[in-house]
Design a protein around this motif. Structure first.
Motif, mmCIF file in Angstrom:
data_model
loop_
_atom_site.group_PDB
_atom_site.id
_atom_site.type_symbol
_atom_site.label_atom_id
_atom_site.label_comp_id
_atom_site.label_asym_id
_atom_site.label_seq_id
_atom_site.Cartn_x
_atom_site.Cartn_y
_atom_site.Cartn_z
ATOM 1 N N GLN A 1 3.931 0.929 2.490
ATOM 2 C CA GLN A 1 3.788 -0.389 3.631
ATOM 3 C C GLN A 1 4.501 -1.556 2.910
ATOM 4 O O GLN A 1 3.921 -2.161 2.027
ATOM 5 N N VAL B 1 0.415 5.554 0.506
ATOM 6 C CA VAL B 1 -0.334 6.473 1.015
ATOM 7 C C VAL B 1 0.414 8.118 0.899
ATOM 8 O O VAL B 1 1.759 8.034 1.159
ATOM 9 N N ASP B 2 -0.337 9.207 0.705
ATOM 10 C CA ASP B 2 0.217 10.317 0.777
ATOM 11 C C ASP B 2 0.180 10.762 2.152
ATOM 12 O O ASP B 2 -0.780 10.910 2.774
ATOM 13 N N ASP B 3 1.185 11.291 2.369
ATOM 14 C CA ASP B 3 1.336 11.690 4.127
ATOM 15 C C ASP B 3 0.914 13.184 4.360
ATOM 16 O O ASP B 3 1.139 13.469 5.349
ATOM 17 N N GLY C 1 0.841 -1.026 0.062
ATOM 18 C CA GLY C 1 -0.044 0.122 0.166
ATOM 19 C C GLY C 1 0.914 1.357 -0.147
ATOM 20 O O GLY C 1 1.736 1.205 0.551
ATOM 21 N N LEU D 1 5.296 10.357 -0.563
ATOM 22 C CA LEU D 1 4.604 9.010 -0.504
ATOM 23 C C LEU D 1 5.233 8.299 0.468
ATOM 24 O O LEU D 1 6.418 7.895 0.515
ATOM 25 N N HIS E 1 6.180 0.250 7.943
ATOM 26 C CA HIS E 1 5.611 1.430 7.299
ATOM 27 C C HIS E 1 6.908 2.496 7.143
ATOM 28 O O HIS E 1 7.347 2.662 8.040
#
Length: 202
Positions: A90, A80-82, A78, A87, A162
């Motif tokens: 995971q 995600v944008d923080d 996965g 980016l 992460h």
């Protein structure tokens, strides 16, 4: 001489696998000793890891002398944008542990203790000197024992790491030189060409 990365840091599965391997090499002996003590055994009862490696799959070859600890990077599960444009990924990593014993029941106890020590290590030791890990999740722990020439135990500890900043879309400076592209040369232009015209008569 070190310079700032031109395009921001680029973190891949190989970086994560190397970091996990380094963490295991630093801490595994201590965790095996602690697991032995908690089982009422001498601290040096569980032999230290003899073989370390990073593999592309969970299927080890026969060249690793047990006890062995093998790290298998299994990609990003996965992204995600923080919130800042960077980016975070995971990463899933499997740690394969190999042990062996002459008898079945000692092999069962042995692989159970090695997998427990590795799982505790990966969850607790979250500071990676060269990797900005912010969280570690224990996803699965499996083990089995098979009879070959000896009883061989194989355990797999699967964790998710992460890691923020795997790609920074806004990090690349504007003045980074662009690699030159080759263009076909213009055909040569003929100059000062003399043409001889020859007439023939029958």
């Amino acid at each position: 001489m070190t310079t700032a990365p031109a395009f921001g840091r680029i973190i891949g599965a190989d970086d994560v696998a190397d970091a996990v391997l380094g963490q295991l090499q630093e801490w595994m002996t201590a965790y095996l000793a602690e697991k032995a003590r908690q089982a009422g055994l001498d601290a040096d009862t569980l032999p230290p890891i003899r073989s370390w490696d990073v593999l592309p799959t969970r299927t080890p070859g026969g060249e690793h002398e047990p006890p062995a600890c093998l790290v298998v990077p299994e990609g990003i599960r996965g992204v995600v944008d923080d919130g800042t444009g960077k980016l975070a990924g995971q990463f899933q990593v499997a740690v394969v542990l190999l042990v062996e014993s002459i008898e079945y029941h000692p092999a069962v106890r042995l692989i159970g203790r090695y997998t427990a020590a590795a799982a505790a290590l990966l969850v607790q030791q979250r500071h990676y000197p060269d990797l900005p890990v912010t969280a570690v999740t224990l996803q699965r722990v499996d083990w089995s024992v098979r009879r070959r020439n000896r009883h061989q135990g194989e355990g797999v500890v699967t964790v998710g790491l992460h890691v923020p900043g795997i790609v920074d879309p806004i990090a690349g400076p504007a003045d980074v030189p662009v690699p030159p592209t080759s263009t076909p040369a213009d055909p040569p232009i003929a100059t000062d060409v003399q043409v001889a015209v020859v007439h023939t008569f029958d």
